[in-house]
Write a protein that holds these residues in place. Sequence first.
Motif, PDB file in Angstrom:
ATOM      1  N   THR A  39      -4.424   0.744  -3.905  1.00 51.43           N
ATOM      2  CA  THR A  39      -4.928   2.028  -3.427  1.00 51.43           C
ATOM      3  C   THR A  39      -5.659   1.873  -2.106  1.00 51.43           C
ATOM      4  O   THR A  39      -6.456   0.944  -1.937  1.00 51.43           O
ATOM      5  CB  THR A  39      -5.894   2.630  -4.465  1.00 51.43           C
ATOM      6  N   THR A  40      -5.390   2.784  -1.177  1.00 50.22           N
ATOM      7  CA  THR A  40      -6.083   2.782   0.112  1.00 50.22           C
ATOM      8  C   THR A  40      -6.725   4.145   0.341  1.00 50.22           C
ATOM      9  O   THR A  40      -6.389   5.125  -0.307  1.00 50.22           O
ATOM     10  CB  THR A  40      -5.118   2.499   1.279  1.00 50.22           C
ATOM     11  N   HIS A  41      -7.661   4.174   1.272  1.00 47.74           N
ATOM     12  CA  HIS A  41      -8.244   5.419   1.759  1.00 47.74           C
ATOM     13  C   HIS A  41      -8.480   5.253   3.256  1.00 47.74           C
ATOM     14  O   HIS A  41      -8.385   4.145   3.782  1.00 47.74           O
ATOM     15  CB  HIS A  41      -9.547   5.757   1.017  1.00 47.74           C
ATOM     16  N   GLY A  47       2.167   2.100  -3.278  1.00 47.55           N
ATOM     17  CA  GLY A  47       1.169   2.439  -4.279  1.00 47.55           C
ATOM     18  C   GLY A  47       0.730   1.273  -5.150  1.00 47.55           C
ATOM     19  O   GLY A  47       0.061   1.474  -6.161  1.00 47.55           O
ATOM     20  N   ARG A  48       1.085   0.058  -4.763  1.00 44.47           N
ATOM     21  CA  ARG A  48       0.679  -1.107  -5.564  1.00 44.47           C
ATOM     22  C   ARG A  48      -0.807  -1.382  -5.439  1.00 44.47           C
ATOM     23  O   ARG A  48      -1.407  -1.963  -6.335  1.00 44.47           O
ATOM     24  CB  ARG A  48       1.476  -2.341  -5.155  1.00 44.47           C
ATOM     25  N   ASP A 106     -10.782  -2.949  -5.746  1.00 42.41           N
ATOM     26  CA  ASP A 106      -9.333  -2.748  -5.888  1.00 42.41           C
ATOM     27  C   ASP A 106      -8.570  -3.968  -5.373  1.00 42.41           C
ATOM     28  O   ASP A 106      -7.588  -4.401  -5.972  1.00 42.41           O
ATOM     29  CB  ASP A 106      -8.874  -1.499  -5.133  1.00 42.41           C
ATOM     30  N   ARG A 163      -6.741   2.615   7.537  1.00 44.85           N
ATOM     31  CA  ARG A 163      -6.542   2.485   6.088  1.00 44.85           C
ATOM     32  C   ARG A 163      -7.385   1.339   5.573  1.00 44.85           C
ATOM     33  O   ARG A 163      -7.342   0.240   6.103  1.00 44.85           O
ATOM     34  CB  ARG A 163      -5.067   2.241   5.777  1.00 44.85           C
ATOM     35  N   ALA A 174       0.835  -1.202   0.000  1.00 42.45           N
ATOM     36  CA  ALA A 174       0.000   0.000   0.000  1.00 42.45           C
ATOM     37  C   ALA A 174       0.873   1.257   0.000  1.00 42.45           C
ATOM     38  O   ALA A 174       0.612   2.206  -0.752  1.00 42.45           O
ATOM     39  CB  ALA A 174      -0.945  -0.005   1.200  1.00 42.45           C
ATOM     40  N   ASP A 175       1.920   1.265   0.832  1.00 43.72           N
ATOM     41  CA  ASP A 175       2.830   2.413   0.889  1.00 43.72           C
ATOM     42  C   ASP A 175       3.509   2.664  -0.457  1.00 43.72           C
ATOM     43  O   ASP A 175       3.774   3.806  -0.829  1.00 43.72           O
ATOM     44  CB  ASP A 175       3.905   2.214   1.966  1.00 43.72           C
TER      45      ASP A 175
END
Length: 131
Positions: free
Chosen positions: A30-32, A27-28, A45, A39, A24-25
Amino acid sequence: MQAYTIGQAARLLGVSPDTARRWADAGRVTTHRDEGGRRLIDGRDLAAFSVELAQSGSGEEDASYTSVRNAFPGIVTAIKLGDVAAQVEIQAGPHRLVSLLTREAVEELGLEVGMEATARVKSTNVHIDRG
């Protein structure tokens, strides 16, 4: 839409939470963040990423080795013990899986209602792995 925490996503992907967090860090995937600051990964996704991951063959090296490919991690919801045979029910997300196995196997695995377990399905057989 269903969303998953980093820990839930890691379990579904068969990796450690640290690995999922690094992905996630980087960018592989996407998180919100939710209202509480956690997170989350949207279900669509995560599904797309899991397909990409499977096609690339990238996974953790300490994954269990088995010929049974369809794994359903869940929680044991019922156990019915007979003299020789047993019936174990697992709720894995929306899926209820029932396995018939020996009483001895249930006892050796130490299965109890409320514990994590994984139902592995191959052809017409359901295998139970202790969580």
